[in-house]
Enzyme design. Structure first.
Site, PDB file in Angstrom:
ATOM      1  N   HIS A  21     -69.243 -24.070 -37.752  1.00 19.42           N
ATOM      2  CA  HIS A  21     -69.165 -23.576 -36.361  1.00 19.42           C
ATOM      3  C   HIS A  21     -69.777 -24.871 -35.500  1.00 19.42           C
ATOM      4  O   HIS A  21     -70.576 -25.657 -36.088  1.00 19.42           O
ATOM      5  CB  HIS A  21     -70.255 -22.414 -36.291  1.00 19.42           C
ATOM      6  CG  HIS A  21     -70.395 -21.746 -34.912  1.00 19.42           C
ATOM      7  ND1 HIS A  21     -71.007 -22.294 -33.863  1.00 19.42           N
ATOM      8  CD2 HIS A  21     -69.551 -20.639 -34.496  1.00 19.42           C
ATOM      9  CE1 HIS A  21     -70.967 -21.414 -32.696  1.00 19.42           C
ATOM     10  NE2 HIS A  21     -70.078 -20.569 -33.132  1.00 19.42           N
ATOM     11  N   ASP A  24     -76.502 -22.360 -42.656  1.00 13.16           N
ATOM     12  CA  ASP A  24     -76.107 -21.524 -41.528  1.00 13.16           C
ATOM     13  C   ASP A  24     -75.909 -20.143 -41.815  1.00 13.16           C
ATOM     14  O   ASP A  24     -74.923 -19.720 -42.538  1.00 13.16           O
ATOM     15  CB  ASP A  24     -75.121 -22.270 -40.623  1.00 13.16           C
ATOM     16  CG  ASP A  24     -74.459 -21.435 -39.618  1.00 13.16           C
ATOM     17  OD1 ASP A  24     -75.014 -20.196 -39.290  1.00 13.16           O
ATOM     18  OD2 ASP A  24     -73.734 -21.656 -38.761  1.00 13.16           O
ATOM     19  N   GLN A  29     -73.191 -15.736 -40.158  1.00 11.50           N
ATOM     20  CA  GLN A  29     -72.150 -14.747 -40.626  1.00 11.50           C
ATOM     21  C   GLN A  29     -72.705 -14.065 -42.087  1.00 11.50           C
ATOM     22  O   GLN A  29     -71.901 -13.393 -42.755  1.00 11.50           O
ATOM     23  CB  GLN A  29     -70.839 -15.183 -40.863  1.00 11.50           C
ATOM     24  CG  GLN A  29     -70.416 -15.918 -39.594  1.00 11.50           C
ATOM     25  CD  GLN A  29     -70.220 -14.857 -38.679  1.00 11.50           C
ATOM     26  OE1 GLN A  29     -70.018 -13.582 -38.895  1.00 11.50           O
ATOM     27  NE2 GLN A  29     -69.967 -15.067 -37.111  1.00 11.50           N
ATOM     28  N   LYS A  36     -76.171 -10.714 -34.017  1.00 10.11           N
ATOM     29  CA  LYS A  36     -75.148 -10.381 -35.074  1.00 10.11           C
ATOM     30  C   LYS A  36     -75.385  -9.251 -36.191  1.00 10.11           C
ATOM     31  O   LYS A  36     -74.534  -8.906 -36.881  1.00 10.11           O
ATOM     32  CB  LYS A  36     -74.544 -11.649 -35.553  1.00 10.11           C
ATOM     33  CG  LYS A  36     -73.800 -12.627 -34.674  1.00 10.11           C
ATOM     34  CD  LYS A  36     -73.314 -13.787 -35.479  1.00 10.11           C
ATOM     35  CE  LYS A  36     -73.245 -14.892 -34.421  1.00 10.11           C
ATOM     36  NZ  LYS A  36     -72.027 -14.926 -33.638  1.00 10.11           N
ATOM     37  N   CYS A  88     -65.109 -21.454 -31.885  1.00 12.79           N
ATOM     38  CA  CYS A  88     -66.249 -22.500 -31.899  1.00 12.79           C
ATOM     39  C   CYS A  88     -66.128 -23.434 -33.227  1.00 12.79           C
ATOM     40  O   CYS A  88     -67.139 -23.591 -33.929  1.00 12.79           O
ATOM     41  CB  CYS A  88     -67.485 -21.904 -31.474  1.00 12.79           C
ATOM     42  SG  CYS A  88     -67.787 -21.160 -29.948  1.00 12.79           S
TER      43      CYS A  88
END
Ligand code: 7TS
Length: 420
Positions: free
Chosen positions: A123, A201, A204, A227, A369
């Protein structure tokens, strides 16, 4: 155990709204999740019954606010199996967490000619801070390539790049476009063997699967509250204490200090050294409530549910003509999260998403993104994407498939086929 989705859906007030008279079918949780009543109520309860600043007041509501805010950190620490709250820094979101590492740890530890290794499926949040850093420092940015199918990292490229002995490997745990889940434990091992630190990261992954930062042996792990059923404006940077101890603060001001003299100051203990100014108090408290909610369901159950839905969606889509689906095939579901990016011939995804919207179906369209992935690797101007969470069911997928048919009819794709 399968989730009681009907029961879960009742906890989400927004799922009762109508879009042009049709029920909202929310398939954009990778962008942001919806919020259960408990989270919404926690915010309102804070403002209605104990709104006060934290870490200072000695009166009762201030003490309660401080207690609830700090309690939420304990919940977050335990959720990802961090050692203690000293390793949990609250930020605004994943983006800020990654930037914090780029502006503090990397500022001190990356020099001229040092290498930073990322991947082609990051991202922008895990690309741009490193582009800026290598410019500032005269360092080098390398990319792990995707394989020929463009659905996972290429093993040879991983090996080749790791052997260049980067100082930092910064990598996504799960792609927000392909859904591909990276074996971050093995990446951490390889990174460490080659002398690198690893930043993961987790935007997700933390919302969708069990994550254990100690088992992974992550040095840094970033994620966002919004999220994972929490509010916007609250995010997390997990970092090993041994690293945080030596990192300089990113911002200076109140709350991040112990003492201040005219020309010097002593920083506060961890994690407050990195939390300058009045915190997002209600955000932290509500994130704790979101964590409670997810824990009660069980992250393994969340993951299994999304796997089942992804399986259902991939099976259904495989028989829909003119649709191309991106990411790993249906027989690789263990390595695929609940994200399904697709294109319908060369119809622009903004048109696709607008037609979906007329059916009440919310999906994301665009470059997500992740322009290096979507534009340069997949060679698409944009993609459509549906993404799942605990409140989605098979019926939602069916509605999306019906919306695809509407797109095809609108653009007369089916008709062309008959004529041909
Ligand atoms: N990293 C990944 C893998 C993401 O998917 C996102 C957001 C971020 C970082 C940034 O998160 P933020 O909370 O700091 O904004 N992804 C998306 C998406 O896929 N659609 O909208 C936002």
């Amino acid at each position: 155990m399968s989730l009681d989705v009907e029961k879960i859906r009742k906890d989400f007030p927004i799922l009762k709204i109508k879009i042009d008279g049709k029920p909202l079918i929310y398939l954009d949780s990778a962008a942001t999740s919806q919020k259960p009543k408990k989270v919404i109520n926690a915010i309102s309860k804070y403002y209605k019954t104990y709104n006060a600043n934290i870490h200072r007041g000695v009166y009762q509501i201030a003490e309660k606010a401080t207690f609830e805010y700090e309690k939420s950190k304990k919940k977050v620490a335990s959720f990802i199996n961090a050692d203690s709250i000293e390793e949990i820094v609250y930020t605004r979101n994943t983006t800020e967490s990654i930037n914090l590492v780029a502006r503090t740890w990397a500022e001190q530890n990356i020099g001229k000619g040092d290498r930073i290794l990322i991947t082609e499926m990051e991202h922008h949040s895990n690309i741009v801070p490193w582009i800026d850093l290598v410019k500032r420092k005269g360092a080098i940015l390398d990319y792990i390539k995707l394989n020929q199918n463009h659905d996972e990292l290429d093993g040879n490229s991983v090996k080749e790049q790791m052997e260049k002995r980067p100082k930092l490997v910064a990598i996504t745990h799960a792609s927000n476009v392909l859904g591909t889940i990276v074996d971050v434990k093995s990446m951490a091992k390889t990174a460490h063997e080659n002398g690198a630190r690893i930043l993961i990261d987790g935007a997700q992954s933390v919302p969708h699967m069990p994550v254990d930062v100690r088992e992974i042996d992550a040095d840094f792990y970033a994620f966002s509250g919004h999220k994972m059923l929490g509010p916007t404006g609250i995010g997390v940077l997990y970092a090993k204490k041994e690293l945080l101890d030596y990192m300089p603060p990113m911002f200076g001001g109140g709350d991040m200090i112990k003492t201040v003299e005219r020309f010097s100051y002593t920083p506060n203990d961890l994690p407050w050294k990195f939390e300058a100014g009045t915190a997002n108090i209600e955000g932290g408290i509500a994130l704790g409530v979101a964590v409670d909610y997810l824990k009660k369901i069980g992250m393994k159950n969340v993951r299994d549910h999304e796997k089942r839905l992804t399986n259902y969606a991939l099976e259904k889509l495989s028989s829909v003509k003119h649709v191309k689906v991106y990411g790993l095939p249906v027989n690789r579901l263990d390595e695929r999260g609940g994200v399904v990016a697709f294109s319908i011939d060369d119809i622009h995804p903004h048109d696709v998403a607008s037609i979906f919207d007329t059916e009440g179906v919310a999906i994301r369209a665009g470059h997500h993104c992740a322009m290096p992935l979507v534009v340069e690797v997949l060679k698409q101007p944009a993609l459509s994407r549906m993404s799942f969470y605990i409140y989605n069911n098979e019926e939602d997928v069916d509605k999306a498939i019906a919306a695809i048919e509407k797109v095809k009819n609108t653009f007369k794709i089916n008709k062309t086929e008959v004529l041909a």
